[in-house]
Design an enzyme around this catalytic site. Sequence first.
Site, PDB file in Angstrom:
ATOM      1  N   THR A 130       5.154   5.062   4.285  1.00 38.93           N
ATOM      2  CA  THR A 130       4.697   6.210   5.070  1.00 38.93           C
ATOM      3  C   THR A 130       3.530   6.925   4.385  1.00 38.93           C
ATOM      4  OG1 THR A 130       6.814   6.483   6.164  1.00 38.93           O
ATOM      5  CG2 THR A 130       5.449   8.460   6.006  1.00 38.93           C
ATOM      6  N   CYS A 189      12.958  -3.074   6.322  1.00 39.34           N
ATOM      7  CA  CYS A 189      12.767  -1.734   6.892  1.00 39.34           C
ATOM      8  C   CYS A 189      13.891  -1.385   7.858  1.00 39.34           C
ATOM      9  CB  CYS A 189      11.421  -1.669   7.589  1.00 39.34           C
ATOM     10  SG  CYS A 189      11.231  -2.960   8.816  1.00 39.34           S
ATOM     11  N   THR A 213       1.193   5.612   2.458  1.00 40.65           N
ATOM     12  CA  THR A 213      -0.033   4.837   2.689  1.00 40.65           C
ATOM     13  C   THR A 213      -0.468   5.020   4.146  1.00 40.65           C
ATOM     14  OG1 THR A 213       0.934   3.212   1.174  1.00 40.65           O
ATOM     15  CG2 THR A 213      -1.112   2.584   2.266  1.00 40.65           C
ATOM     16  N   GLY A 264       3.785  -0.841   6.109  1.00 39.87           N
ATOM     17  CA  GLY A 264       3.977  -0.468   4.710  1.00 39.87           C
ATOM     18  C   GLY A 264       4.596   0.910   4.616  1.00 39.87           C
ATOM     19  N   LYS A 274      -5.112  -8.576   4.694  1.00 38.69           N
ATOM     20  CA  LYS A 274      -4.763  -8.420   3.283  1.00 38.69           C
ATOM     21  C   LYS A 274      -3.250  -8.431   3.134  1.00 38.69           C
ATOM     22  CE  LYS A 274      -4.040  -4.971   0.368  1.00 38.69           C
ATOM     23  NZ  LYS A 274      -3.192  -5.652  -0.583  1.00 38.69           N
ATOM     24  N   GLU A 276       3.374   0.706  11.172  1.00 38.34           N
ATOM     25  CA  GLU A 276       4.817   0.447  11.039  1.00 38.34           C
ATOM     26  C   GLU A 276       5.208   0.906   9.644  1.00 38.34           C
ATOM     27  OE1 GLU A 276       6.712  -0.575  13.408  1.00 38.34           O
ATOM     28  OE2 GLU A 276       5.181  -1.152  14.833  1.00 38.34           O
ATOM     29  N   GLU A 289      13.511   7.424   1.569  1.00 38.36           N
ATOM     30  CA  GLU A 289      13.673   5.968   1.629  1.00 38.36           C
ATOM     31  C   GLU A 289      13.806   5.395   0.210  1.00 38.36           C
ATOM     32  OE1 GLU A 289      10.300   3.442   2.667  1.00 38.36           O
ATOM     33  OE2 GLU A 289      11.596   2.350   4.059  1.00 38.36           O
TER      34      GLU A 289
HETATM   35  P1  NAD Z   1       2.705  -0.001   0.594  1.00 36.25           P
HETATM   36  O1  NAD Z   1       2.341   1.028   1.581  1.00 36.25           O
HETATM   37  O2  NAD Z   1       2.647   0.351  -0.846  1.00 36.25           O
HETATM   38  O3  NAD Z   1       1.781  -1.286   0.751  1.00 36.25           O
HETATM   39  C1  NAD Z   1       1.657  -1.971   1.973  1.00 36.25           C
HETATM   40  C2  NAD Z   1       0.308  -2.647   2.012  1.00 36.25           C
HETATM   41  O4  NAD Z   1      -0.695  -1.642   2.006  1.00 36.25           O
HETATM   42  C3  NAD Z   1       0.006  -3.540   0.805  1.00 36.25           C
HETATM   43  O5  NAD Z   1      -0.720  -4.661   1.215  1.00 36.25           O
HETATM   44  C4  NAD Z   1      -0.821  -2.640  -0.078  1.00 36.25           C
HETATM   45  O6  NAD Z   1      -1.687  -3.348  -0.938  1.00 36.25           O
HETATM   46  C5  NAD Z   1      -1.620  -1.886   0.965  1.00 36.25           C
HETATM   47  N1  NAD Z   1      -2.132  -0.596   0.499  1.00 36.25           N
HETATM   48  C6  NAD Z   1      -1.664   0.201  -0.489  1.00 36.25           C
HETATM   49  N2  NAD Z   1      -2.461   1.284  -0.631  1.00 36.25           N
HETATM   50  C7  NAD Z   1      -3.435   1.170   0.292  1.00 36.25           C
HETATM   51  C8  NAD Z   1      -4.558   1.969   0.647  1.00 36.25           C
HETATM   52  N3  NAD Z   1      -4.840   3.110   0.005  1.00 36.25           N
HETATM   53  N4  NAD Z   1      -5.340   1.551   1.656  1.00 36.25           N
HETATM   54  C9  NAD Z   1      -5.058   0.427   2.343  1.00 36.25           C
HETATM   55  N5  NAD Z   1      -4.036  -0.394   2.021  1.00 36.25           N
HETATM   56  C10 NAD Z   1      -3.222  -0.017   1.013  1.00 36.25           C
HETATM   57  O7  NAD Z   1       4.150  -0.527   1.010  1.00 36.25           O
HETATM   58  P2  NAD Z   1       5.027  -1.631   0.274  1.00 36.25           P
HETATM   59  O8  NAD Z   1       5.637  -1.011  -0.941  1.00 36.25           O
HETATM   60  O9  NAD Z   1       4.256  -2.890   0.148  1.00 36.25           O
HETATM   61  O10 NAD Z   1       6.156  -1.922   1.374  1.00 36.25           O
HETATM   62  C11 NAD Z   1       7.328  -1.201   1.483  1.00 36.25           C
HETATM   63  C12 NAD Z   1       7.248  -0.220   2.625  1.00 36.25           C
HETATM   64  O11 NAD Z   1       6.964  -0.909   3.835  1.00 36.25           O
HETATM   65  C13 NAD Z   1       8.557   0.497   2.870  1.00 36.25           C
HETATM   66  O12 NAD Z   1       8.289   1.860   3.079  1.00 36.25           O
HETATM   67  C14 NAD Z   1       9.085  -0.133   4.145  1.00 36.25           C
HETATM   68  O13 NAD Z   1       9.928   0.675   4.923  1.00 36.25           O
HETATM   69  C15 NAD Z   1       7.821  -0.445   4.858  1.00 36.25           C
HETATM   70  N6  NAD Z   1       8.037  -1.462   5.884  1.00 36.25           N
HETATM   71  C16 NAD Z   1       8.036  -1.072   7.196  1.00 36.25           C
HETATM   72  C17 NAD Z   1       8.265  -2.016   8.197  1.00 36.25           C
HETATM   73  C18 NAD Z   1       8.268  -1.621   9.652  1.00 36.25           C
HETATM   74  O14 NAD Z   1       8.229  -2.500  10.499  1.00 36.25           O
HETATM   75  N7  NAD Z   1       8.296  -0.345   9.985  1.00 36.25           N
HETATM   76  C19 NAD Z   1       8.483  -3.351   7.858  1.00 36.25           C
HETATM   77  C20 NAD Z   1       8.489  -3.701   6.508  1.00 36.25           C
HETATM   78  C21 NAD Z   1       8.261  -2.743   5.527  1.00 36.25           C
END
Ligand code: NAD
Length: 480
Positions: A228, A282, A230, A226, A173, A248, A384
């Site tokens: 923290t 990130c 989530t 995504g 997804k 991650e 963040e």
């Molecule tokens: P997010 O957690 O909102 O969403 C990430 C993904 O998870 C999306 O596809 C979203 O639809 C899905 N999601 C949301 N709620 C969910 C649930 N309840 N169950 C399952 N899936 C769910 O994050 P975002 O806003 O898309 O991304 C930004 C975040 O990602 C920032 O915190 C950033 O630091 C992090 N990030 C981390 C890395 C790393 O390698 N550590 C890399 C890139 C981004």
Amino acid sequence: MQKILNYINGELKEPTPAKWVDNYNPATGEVYSLIPDSDERDVQNAVDAGLAAFPLWASTPREERSRIMLRIAELIEQKMDTLTEAESIDNGKPLWLANKVDIPRARDNFKFFATAILHEHSEAYQTDNEAINYSYHTPVGLAGCISPWNLPLYLFTWKIAPAIAAGCCVIAKPSEVTPMTAFMLSEICIEAGLPKGVLNIVHGLGPKVGAAIIEHPMIPAISFTGGTKTGQYIARTAAPMFKKLSLELGGKNPNIIFADCDFEEMMKVTVQSSFSNQGQICLCGSRLFIEESIYEKFKTEFIARVAKLKVGDPNEKETKVGAIVSLQHKEKILSYIQLAKEEGGKILVGGGEVKLDGRCTNGYFISPTLIEGLPHTCRTNQEEIFGPVVTLTPFKNEEEVLMKANSTQYGLAATIWTSDLKRAHRMAHKIHCGIIWINCWLLRDLRTPFGGMKQSGVGREGGFEALRFFTEVKNVCVKL
Ligand code: NAD
């Protein structure tokens, strides 16, 4: 209006029922396509397809898996321009950046894991003259891969490629905020001849589609990138089912600058590490710690360079800072700038929204923002923000900066600028982060382990670590 479709069992399909969510171009603020508002029924169809495809795919010779994946890489290369354009429209990032970083890396992810599986080995252990053991890895089955919006195809393929290379079938997804290149990838997989059901892409909202993947009992491994928050939900949900988890998550990365560094090189890279992709990587360094003796020099030069960064239409070559990914995220970043002021921070550059003319009048733009005068413990320095906002803090010595660098709940990456090699190693060992850059930033070797500590995640991606994640290891002991 273009409709993005799910990719299930080798076919492009509308969701069940046919409900859609708007997809925005953040540079113009306009809806330009529709995303499937899929639910658990679509996930179940994808799981059925994956389970049916798994036995054959898992036993397909690795040379054949490799050949198909290399064909996917080749097609990404051939479609570089259309993919680049799509990524920039969907995400708001400058076109040149998508062309230089995102899409080439998506191609390389497939290439890397397609060839890595040709070089794998298994282990054997001789127990004196009594027995011989051999250990080997088998694909775990169905893997759930969920990715964010900041590096859409780059991170999506960083999970999918090792999973299918390892012999798993995948239910993936992409973020609902940036689904377009994932959709284009499904068309590429069909063209490349990937057997049906090996990769299934279900589009839709996190709490619906994402949650249905996490909660599904037939998906034993979850690779997630995504936020923290989530990640916490995923860990809570997956733990009672004993799923394998690779998480991650967020970061609040320190960038530590000593007076003895190569000033020019540090300055050039620090501008990039602060504001690339609108600060939405990130790995971006959002807390800049500068040794006291060069603080004023650094500040003057940094302000001058940052003030010159052009915020503009992602299509323009001169644009250095493109659009923020969504209206909601723009509001979040602006609320943190407001918080920084309330906490006593002084805005040195930027500090607000940018209104552009022409086609981008209604787009979401924020000027690169530098803030000083905040304690390391305040919310601006602890939470963040994930946008073009960095704070500047002077420090006196190693001990002080280490304490401040390690003071957040996060532990993803850190950057250290110094010409003293002993100090660089000393600091690297003491910083609580999974990734340390010394005199560089985002210099990536795909073989190296990638991931964070503390609330930045669990497990490591990259290289053989990623391939191993999608497998179970089995030991066989034979008495001699
Ligand atoms: P997010 O957690 O909102 O969403 C990430 C993904 O998870 C999306 O596809 C979203 O639809 C899905 N999601 C949301 N709620 C969910 C649930 N309840 N169950 C399952 N899936 C769910 O994050 P975002 O806003 O898309 O991304 C930004 C975040 O990602 C920032 O915190 C950033 O630091 C992090 N990030 C981390 C890395 C790393 O390698 N550590 C890399 C890139 C981004």
